[in-house]
Write an enzyme that holds these catalytic residues in place. Structure first.
Site, PDB file in Angstrom:
ATOM      1  N   GLY A 110       0.785  -1.229   0.000  1.00  0.00           N
ATOM      2  CA  GLY A 110       0.000   0.000   0.000  1.00  0.00           C
ATOM      3  C   GLY A 110       0.813   1.273   0.000  1.00  0.00           C
ATOM      4  N   THR A 111       1.969   1.284  -0.678  1.00  0.00           N
ATOM      5  CA  THR A 111       2.794   2.493  -0.666  1.00  0.00           C
ATOM      6  C   THR A 111       2.123   3.646  -1.408  1.00  0.00           C
ATOM      7  OG1 THR A 111       4.041   1.725  -2.612  1.00  0.00           O
ATOM      8  CG2 THR A 111       4.941   1.192  -0.431  1.00  0.00           C
TER       9      THR A 111
ATOM     10  N   LEU B  34      -5.396  -6.446  -7.290  1.00  0.00           N
ATOM     11  CA  LEU B  34      -5.340  -7.264  -8.499  1.00  0.00           C
ATOM     12  C   LEU B  34      -6.630  -7.990  -8.835  1.00  0.00           C
ATOM     13  CD1 LEU B  34      -1.781  -8.813  -8.025  1.00  0.00           C
ATOM     14  CD2 LEU B  34      -2.442  -6.713  -9.217  1.00  0.00           C
TER      15      LEU B  34
ATOM     16  N   LEU C  57     -10.374  -8.645 -10.106  1.00  0.00           N
ATOM     17  CA  LEU C  57     -11.225  -8.027 -11.118  1.00  0.00           C
ATOM     18  C   LEU C  57     -12.683  -8.285 -10.777  1.00  0.00           C
ATOM     19  CD1 LEU C  57     -11.558  -6.603 -13.888  1.00  0.00           C
ATOM     20  CD2 LEU C  57     -11.540  -8.882 -14.927  1.00  0.00           C
TER      21      LEU C  57
ATOM     22  N   HIS D 221       2.353  -0.697 -13.071  1.00  0.00           N
ATOM     23  CA  HIS D 221       3.697  -0.597 -13.626  1.00  0.00           C
ATOM     24  C   HIS D 221       3.642  -1.017 -15.087  1.00  0.00           C
ATOM     25  CE1 HIS D 221       5.687  -1.399  -9.444  1.00  0.00           C
ATOM     26  NE2 HIS D 221       5.009  -0.288  -9.493  1.00  0.00           N
TER      27      HIS D 221
END
Length: 295
Positions: free
Chosen positions: A96-97, A171, A173, A188
């Protein structure tokens, strides 16, 4: 970047959920199909601060937390429209950065919004621990096989009157059939080829794939979420050079640094209603200083 040749259609990007009585603002910890830790829900003080919204007719806007902010010398003020402070829900699956970066921006006043709730599918992840330590309600949610549209979670988020859902390293869905539930997602990727992040590659694997491909540039991409993985409209990107002798860890660290800054800037724009849409459906971020400039 100026975009004079393509008309810009200003649309309010602020979906509004039905307002509920104040007594029902915070959902019960006994919500059906939701495993909410006991005592997780604590009232959050919402500080309403006035800023002027961005619009195509406005010259000056300040998102400063100070109520005495003034336009810079030489700038003409043509319109000032009060924008209410936005309510944010953040989804995480790991450390959770990005969530921390967003929350810290709300605390220092640079972001015109508040994180009201955190949703996670891992109760012991770093993001959930940070939320609990900062008095932010945590919802542990696992979608069931017979409940594929996430309606329980949608109903709970409505009780928090969430304006935007921010997926920050989440992640799972969910196919939520609710057009009012606006979501953005950070991923990313190599900005030179979207194939890295449309093949389901996540975490350190994407940086390894970028280096192995020989790509000279990488960087974070922020895009809206639709019903598929990584196919939503791109909202913002940032370029990170790939050095000839980069390790996976070195590249990941540089991308993450840019990612934190970019995500906060995007959420700032959302909260200040500076996200506009070209007529071809491409979202752009309007400049604070010059409403005729977009990126």
């Amino acid at each position: 970047m100026s975009v004079p040749s393509i008309p810009i259609v200003k649309q309010q990007f602020s979906p509004k959920f039905p307002r509920l009585p104040s007594s029902s603002l915070y959902p019960s910890s006994q919500s059906q199909n939701l495993n909410v830790p006991s005592g997780a829900f604590h009232p959050i003080s919402i500080v309403h601060k006035e800023v002027c919204s961005s619009s195509c007719k406005r010259i000056w806007c300040s998102s400063s937390s100070s109520s005495t902010a003034e336009p810079k010398e030489g700038h003409e003020v043509r319109a000032q429209v009060t924008v209410r402070r936005k309510k944010l829900g953040v989804f995480v699956s790991g450390g959770g950065t990005n969530f921390r970066a967003i929350h810290e921006a709300t605390k220092r006043g640079s972001l015109h919004g508040d994180v009201l709730v955190l949703v996670t599918n891992k109760s012991d992840c770093g993001g959930a621990e940070y939320a609990r330590n900062n008095g932010i309600p945590v919802i542990l949610y696992h979608i069931s096989k017979d409940e594929s549209n996430g309606s329980d979670l949608v109903d709970t988020l409505r009780k928090f009157e969430v304006d935007f859902i921010l997926l920050a390293g989440y992640l799972n869905l969910y196919q939520w059939n609710d057009p009012s539930l606006q979501k953005i997602y950070i991923q990313h990727s190599s900005i030179t080829s979207s194939s890295f992040w449309r093949q389901g590659i996540h975490g350190m694997k994407v940086h390894k794939a970028v280096i192995a491909s020989g790509a000279r540039f990488s960087g974070p991409t922020i895009h809206f979420v639709d019903e598929h993985y990584d196919t939503g409209r791109i909202l913002a990107q940032r370029v990170v050079p790939v050095q000839a002798n980069d390790t996976v860890e070195e590249l990941a660290a540089r991308v993450l640094k840019e990612e934190h800054q970019l995500y906060v800037e995007v959420v700032e724009a959302l909260c200040e209603e500076r996200v506009v849409w070209r007529q071809d459906g491409v979202p752009l971020i309007q400049s604070k200083e010059n409403p005729n400039e977009f990126r």
